[in-house]
Scaffold this motif. Structure first.
Motif, short mmCIF file in Angstrom:
data_model
loop_
_atom_site.label_atom_id
_atom_site.label_comp_id
_atom_site.label_asym_id
_atom_site.label_seq_id
_atom_site.Cartn_x
_atom_site.Cartn_y
_atom_site.Cartn_z
N ILE A 808 0.85 -1.20 0.00
CA ILE A 808 0.00 0.00 0.00
C ILE A 808 0.88 1.24 0.00
O ILE A 808 0.66 2.19 -0.75
CB ILE A 808 -0.92 -0.01 1.25
CG1 ILE A 808 -1.84 -1.23 1.22
CG2 ILE A 808 -1.72 1.28 1.31
CD1 ILE A 808 -2.75 -1.30 0.02
N LEU A 809 1.91 1.20 0.81
CA LEU A 809 2.83 2.33 0.89
C LEU A 809 3.45 2.62 -0.47
O LEU A 809 3.54 3.76 -0.93
CB LEU A 809 3.94 2.02 1.89
CG LEU A 809 3.82 2.76 3.21
CD1 LEU A 809 4.75 2.15 4.24
CD2 LEU A 809 4.11 4.22 3.01
N LEU A 810 3.87 1.55 -1.11
CA LEU A 810 4.50 1.70 -2.42
C LEU A 810 3.53 2.33 -3.43
O LEU A 810 3.91 3.21 -4.20
CB LEU A 810 4.96 0.34 -2.97
CG LEU A 810 6.14 -0.31 -2.26
CD1 LEU A 810 6.49 -1.63 -2.92
CD2 LEU A 810 7.34 0.62 -2.28
N ILE A 811 2.27 1.90 -3.36
CA ILE A 811 1.30 2.42 -4.32
C ILE A 811 1.04 3.89 -4.05
O ILE A 811 0.95 4.70 -4.98
CB ILE A 811 -0.02 1.62 -4.25
CG1 ILE A 811 0.23 0.14 -4.53
CG2 ILE A 811 -1.04 2.17 -5.24
CD1 ILE A 811 1.09 -0.14 -5.74
N VAL A 812 0.93 4.24 -2.77
CA VAL A 812 0.70 5.65 -2.44
C VAL A 812 1.85 6.50 -2.97
O VAL A 812 1.66 7.55 -3.59
CB VAL A 812 0.53 5.82 -0.92
CG1 VAL A 812 0.52 7.30 -0.55
CG2 VAL A 812 -0.76 5.15 -0.47
N LEU A 813 3.04 6.00 -2.78
CA LEU A 813 4.21 6.72 -3.29
C LEU A 813 4.13 6.86 -4.81
O LEU A 813 4.39 7.93 -5.37
CB LEU A 813 5.48 5.96 -2.89
CG LEU A 813 6.81 6.59 -3.29
CD1 LEU A 813 7.00 7.90 -2.55
CD2 LEU A 813 7.97 5.64 -3.01
N SER A 814 3.75 5.77 -5.48
CA SER A 814 3.64 5.82 -6.94
C SER A 814 2.65 6.88 -7.37
O SER A 814 2.90 7.64 -8.31
CB SER A 814 3.17 4.48 -7.49
OG SER A 814 3.94 3.44 -6.97
N CYS A 815 1.50 6.92 -6.67
CA CYS A 815 0.49 7.89 -7.05
C CYS A 815 1.02 9.31 -6.89
O CYS A 815 0.82 10.16 -7.75
CB CYS A 815 -0.76 7.72 -6.19
SG CYS A 815 -1.61 6.19 -6.54
N ALA A 816 1.73 9.53 -5.80
CA ALA A 816 2.29 10.86 -5.55
C ALA A 816 3.21 11.27 -6.69
O ALA A 816 3.27 12.43 -7.08
CB ALA A 816 3.03 10.88 -4.23
N LEU A 817 3.94 10.30 -7.23
CA LEU A 817 4.84 10.62 -8.33
C LEU A 817 4.09 10.74 -9.66
O LEU A 817 4.45 11.55 -10.52
CB LEU A 817 5.91 9.53 -8.48
CG LEU A 817 6.97 9.51 -7.39
CD1 LEU A 817 7.84 8.28 -7.53
CD2 LEU A 817 7.81 10.77 -7.46
N ALA A 818 3.03 9.93 -9.80
CA ALA A 818 2.34 9.89 -11.10
C ALA A 818 1.53 11.15 -11.35
O ALA A 818 1.40 11.60 -12.49
CB ALA A 818 1.43 8.67 -11.17
N ILE A 819 0.99 11.74 -10.27
CA ILE A 819 0.08 12.87 -10.46
C ILE A 819 0.74 14.05 -11.18
O ILE A 819 0.22 14.52 -12.19
CB ILE A 819 -0.56 13.28 -9.12
CG1 ILE A 819 -1.61 12.22 -8.77
CG2 ILE A 819 -1.20 14.65 -9.19
CD1 ILE A 819 -2.21 12.38 -7.40
#
Lengths: 878, 108
Positions: A808-819
């Motif tokens: 979950i942490l990894l995905i949240v981080l990914s989203c933060a970068l993707a936006i």
């Protein structure tokens, strides 16, 4: 190195060691050394060194070479072994193999499909042998400080380019627009699109003749047909020498038949070519425009001379029009002639203020980028799964090393396994591509064929296979083969931090790409929906448009109206100079009392019949509609709201203006203002527009029929066809539904939307496959830990949290970068459209939630499974 | 079994050098007698062929400092090699005797 050392050259020795058989080495080196010493004393050091090199080079003889130089097949046994072990591993880890091959083959299939599409786009117009040297002649017009770019050219420009700028051109060809015409005789006619062109055109376009003479257009009564046109007219008969009529009027003899021009050419719709001279001498207004520089109604193509570039020629021909128009009184435009290279027609055809701003090329970049990303995703999966797996293999590596395997062999082993997987995936993906190719063709709106005969295809495929296996196999190969024997056997390599971070990093990259693609897809979809729901300004339902392709249609409105209305087939009927979904004409020279003298307005014009408004259902906002009863309405106009703003009128109704129309200045009175009607691109602002009433019916080219909505449309069309065919029996009835035409304006965007949706879906799927594999690996690694935790009283929920939280942490981080990345690209894309949405913020939220849900489902499957295992079982072993 | 021209010279050199025949000395004596300077590679190539045909046998010698601590490989005629030389020589002589004006000197 200034100071030469006293010993033989090191590099030469190394070279010798590299190629020389081991058993010879001692003797040879010894002899050479001794000789070196001898020479050094007798002659000089440098000579001795030179001689040493000489001797080493001369030693490159077959008898002294290592086995691998002579017999590369000695390694065959080892390579066989690599493959055997590879296959065994594939069979043993069925789930991992399936995940790996599945992910990779989907990725490769996507890359191949995109590659096919790119190939199609990038080789567009290559059908024409001289495509590097061909161009369309166009012009930039500077008007009130704004440069607009247009294709239409004045008649004399062809002559001017030939006579004054002839050094630059191989050929210059004037042409009419490619439109539908009726070809045939009294009994049978077919509707074909084609153009009137000067006689060098077939040569210039390098048409492939099936029969007849390509240079026949020098004779005024000749015509060249495409193979399918000839087929449609004459079936299997030999068409050469047969006489037909164009539009039931002009007699021509068929002098040649050329192969159909493929869909991958801009000239695809050129189904016949007739002589330009025929067009000129039989059309009054064209004849009259022979020397008119202010009437841009034609197009021209040119082939530049070998050795010249488009830029060079552009530099020279710029004043070809302005040299003449500058002498016109009251001419305010600045015209610059330029060439639009054929290689740019398909992909780069947008201009903004005279500067080339791209076009479909952005989609080439977009999908090329997506292709690369998807391949990266698939490779990352592979790497992740392999490194994860590798930790199970450390004992194997240890034992292999202990019994004498060198590092190179281990690397070879792992690379072979990766190569094996990639090859299998490639085969699977090839099958996938063949399977979905037709659907993909429909989606992309093109016909795709795999160019098997193209060597480039095989070269690229090979490159992709090798590159992918290296990319995907290198890390595991080097990482695994680098284990120290003792540590590997002791099992102390378990939690190598570097590989853990690498895996996490790779997961983040995957999800950044996937989330960005999802956000992009939502934005594209929203933009399309937004524009589709934009009010058209009229009602296109049950509205059909019929072009007056034949003179038999002209002047028959009364007749048609009575026939169709009496049979209750239509509700109403009107005529117009432009079809509803385009604008054919723009004029300048409007003058009115309060106008600023420095303002040179140009407005779109449309000549209509009095029933136009009621037939299309426009909304009169102010004033009134045209009336059939009022004779004075012949000098009345209706303008749109954009024109009111453009002209700066406070009280538009009743305002009068003058305009040069048909050889005289006339005064027109504005009687009404209509709401804006979208005639051109729904993504752009509506242009200011004036509707004139054409009581003489000289400009009207299309019938608009509002079909009776109570009648099924097929029935209505069938009856209408009958009526029209009675009127002109040999003219095939051709009609278009206005709302279909309107929908076509969205085609490009809808295509992009669908494709990006599919790719985003696949990207997510590939990423999830990887995640699934990783999660199951993690759970497996922690079996004992979970067992102990359970014994100590941990609940399933806690265990689930424990196993899932990292992801979950990894995905949240990914989203933060993707936006931010997605924001940047969407902003860029939306800037292409005048009429556009704001960035849909909810799409970010949606993408995040979506990614989280998908991740949770994927990961939970594994973590719950692990958490449910009975600790007795998981702790029993060892 | 055939004996090439260069091989014959090398074989002769080995025979004449006796116990001291190894790479460098063979090369030196060949250079001295023929005036040509064969490359080490060419020489070794001939030596290995001779060894393969069993005209010579080898033994390892002691390591010396000037060879960077590497051992010498000494070459020695085998009986078969000697016989081969003999045959070749006789063949030549039988021709030479019949050539008028060609003087055949032998050292006694």
């Amino acid at each position: 190195m200034n100071q030469q050392s006293n010993i033989p050259p090191k590099l030469a020795q190394r070279l010798l060691q590299w190629f020389l058989k081991d058993e010879l080495l001692e003797e040879v080196l010894g002899d050479l050394d001794e000789k070196f010493d001898l020479e050094k004393e007798t002659y000089s050091l440098s000579k001795a060194r030179r001689n040493y090199w000489y001797q080493v080079i001369k030693y490159i003889r077959p008898f002294a070479m290592r086995g691998s130089f002579n017999h590369p097949l000695k390694n065959l046994i080892m390579i066989k072994n690599y493959f055997k072990i590879g296959f065994r591993r594939l069979k043993r880890n069925k789930v991992y193999s399936a995940l790996n091959i599945g992910g990779l083959s989907v990725g490769l299939a996507v890359v191949m499909l995109i590659g096919l599409w790119l190939f199609h786009e990038l080789t567009f117009d290559d059908y024409h042998a001289n495509h590097d040297k061909l161009a369309r002649v166009m012009q930039h017009k500077t008007r009130d400080g704004i440069k607009i770019t247009r294709r239409p050219l004045p008649f004399p420009v062809g002559r001017e380019l030939r006579e004054v700028y002839g050094d630059n051109f191989e050929t210059v060809v004037m042409s009419s627009w490619t439109w539908g015409h009726v070809l045939g005789d009294e009994d049978k006619g077919v509707l074909k699109t084609g153009a009137f062109m000067e006689s060098e055109a077939p040569q210039m376009l390098s048409l492939r003749m099936v029969a007849g003479d390509m240079n026949a257009l020098t004779q005024q009564n000749s015509i060249l047909l495409s193979r399918s046109s000839a087929q449609a007219l004459f079936g299997g008969e030999d068409p050469i020498g047969k006489s037909i009529k164009i539009d039931n009027d002009w007699n021509v003899v068929i002098k040649g038949v050329y192969e159909d021009i493929p869909t991958s050419s801009s000239f695809n719709s050129l189904e016949f070519i007739a002589p330009w001279d025929l067009y000129v001498s039989n059309t009054e207004w064209v004849k009259a425009s022979r020397n008119e520089w202010d009437n841009s109604s034609f197009t021209a193509f040119a082939q530049i001379k070998e050795g010249l570039t488009m830029e060079e020629v552009n530099e020279r021909i710029r004043p070809a029009i302005s040299a003449h128009t500058d002498q016109y009184e009251g001419w305010s435009d600045k015209n610059e002639v330029f060439l639009h290279a054929m290689n740019d027609w398909h992909l780069r055809n947008n201009w903004e203020n005279g500067v080339q701003t791209g076009g479909a090329i952005q989609y080439v970049w977009l999908f090329g980028g997506i292709g690369v990303f998807v391949l990266i995703l698939a490779c990352i999966n592979f790497m992740n799964l392999s490194t994860a797996q590798s930790l199970k293999r450390f004992r194997e590596v240890g034992i292999r090393k202990a019994i004498g395997s060198v590092r190179k062999q281990l690397i070879n082993q792992f690379l072979t396994e990766s190569f094996l997987l990639v090859c299998l995936s490639f085969l699977v993906s090839l099958a996938l591509v063949l399977l979905v190719l037709p659907q993909f063709g429909v989606l992309a709106g093109k016909q795709f064929e795999i160019p098997y005969q193209e060597p480039l295809l095989w070269l690229i495929s090979l490159a992709v296979i090798v590159l992918t296996s290296l990319l995907a196999g290198l890390y595991p190969a080097f990482y695994l083969s680098g284990f120290q024997v003792v540590k590997a056997l002791k099992g102390s390599i378990f939690h190598s931090n570097s590989s853990k971070y690498l895996r996490r990093g790779l997961v983040v990259v995957q999800f950044v790409i996937s989330v960005a693609l999802i956000i992009g897809t939502i934005a594209v979809r929203d933009q399309i929906q937004f524009t589709q729901s934009r009010p058209m300004g009229y009602n296109g339902d049950n509205l059909i448009s019929v072009s007056m392709v034949s003179d038999d249609y002209r002047g028959k409105k009364e007749y048609l109206e009575t026939q169709l209305k009496d049979a209750r087939i239509i509700e109403s009927m009107a005529m117009t100079s432009s079809p509803m979904t385009t604008l054919n004409s723009t004029v300048g020279g409007f003058e009115w009392e309060s106008k600023d003298p420095n303002f040179h307005p140009h407005m779109a014009t449309n000549w209509v019949s009095a029933e136009f408004g009621s037939t299309v259902g426009w909304n009169i906002f102010e004033g009134r509609d045209f009336s059939k009863e009022l004779v004075t309405d012949s000098s009345s106009v209706v303008i749109n709201q954009a024109a009111v703003t453009y002209m700066g009128l406070e009280h538009p109704v009743g305002q009068e203006f003058t305009l040069w129309v048909r050889n005289s200045y006339r005064t027109f009175k504005i009687i009404g203002v209509t709401r804006n009607i979208i005639r051109e691109s729904p993504y752009s602002q509506v242009r200011p527009m004036v509707y004139f009433l054409d009581t003489e019916e000289t400009e009207l080219e299309y019938y608009l029929l509002k079909l009776n909505p109570e009648l099924p449309s097929q029935e209505a069309i069938a009856s209408t066809t009958q009526v029209f065919e009675q009127l002109a029996p040999n003219v095939p009835f051709d009609y278009q539904f206005v709302d279909d035409r309107y929908a076509q304006k969205f085609e490009a965007e809808v295509k992009v939307g669908k494709l990006s949706g599919v790719f985003a879906g696949l990207a997510i799927m590939i990423s999830c496959l990887g995640l699934f594999g990783l999660a199951s690996y993690m759970a497996e690694q922690r079996t004992k830990e979970i067992g102990i935790r359970k014994v100590l009283g941990a609940s399933i929920l806690t265990l689930w949290k424990l196993l899932s939280s990292e992801f979950i942490l990894l995905i949240v981080l990914s989203c933060a970068l993707a936006i931010p990345i997605a924001y940047y690209f969407i902003n860029d894309w939306l800037a292409n459209y005048e009429y556009r949405i704001d960035i849909p913020w909810y799409s970010f939220l949606l993408a995040i939630v979506g990614a989280l849900v998908i991740t949770l489902i994927t990961v939970s499957f594994q973590s719950v499974k692990a958490a449910l295992v009975n600790p007795v079982k998981s702790l029993r072993s060892e | 079994m055939k004996l090439g021209g260069f091989e014959e010279l090398v074989l002769l050199a080995i025979g004449s050098l006796g116990d001291d025949a190894y790479g460098v000395t063979i090369k030196e004596i060949l250079k001295e007698k023929t005036g040509k300077n064969p490359s080490v590679g060419a020489l070794h190539s001939a030596l290995y062929r001779l060894e393969e045909k069993e005209f010579v046998k080898t033994r390892e010698g002691g390591a010396t400092a000037e060879r960077g601590g590497r051992r010498k490989k000494y070459y020695q005629l085998t009986a078969y090699g000697l016989k081969m030389l003999q045959e070749t020589n006789e063949l030549r002589m039988s021709f030479a005797q019949n050539i008028p004006g060609l003087s055949i000197k032998t050292q006694e």
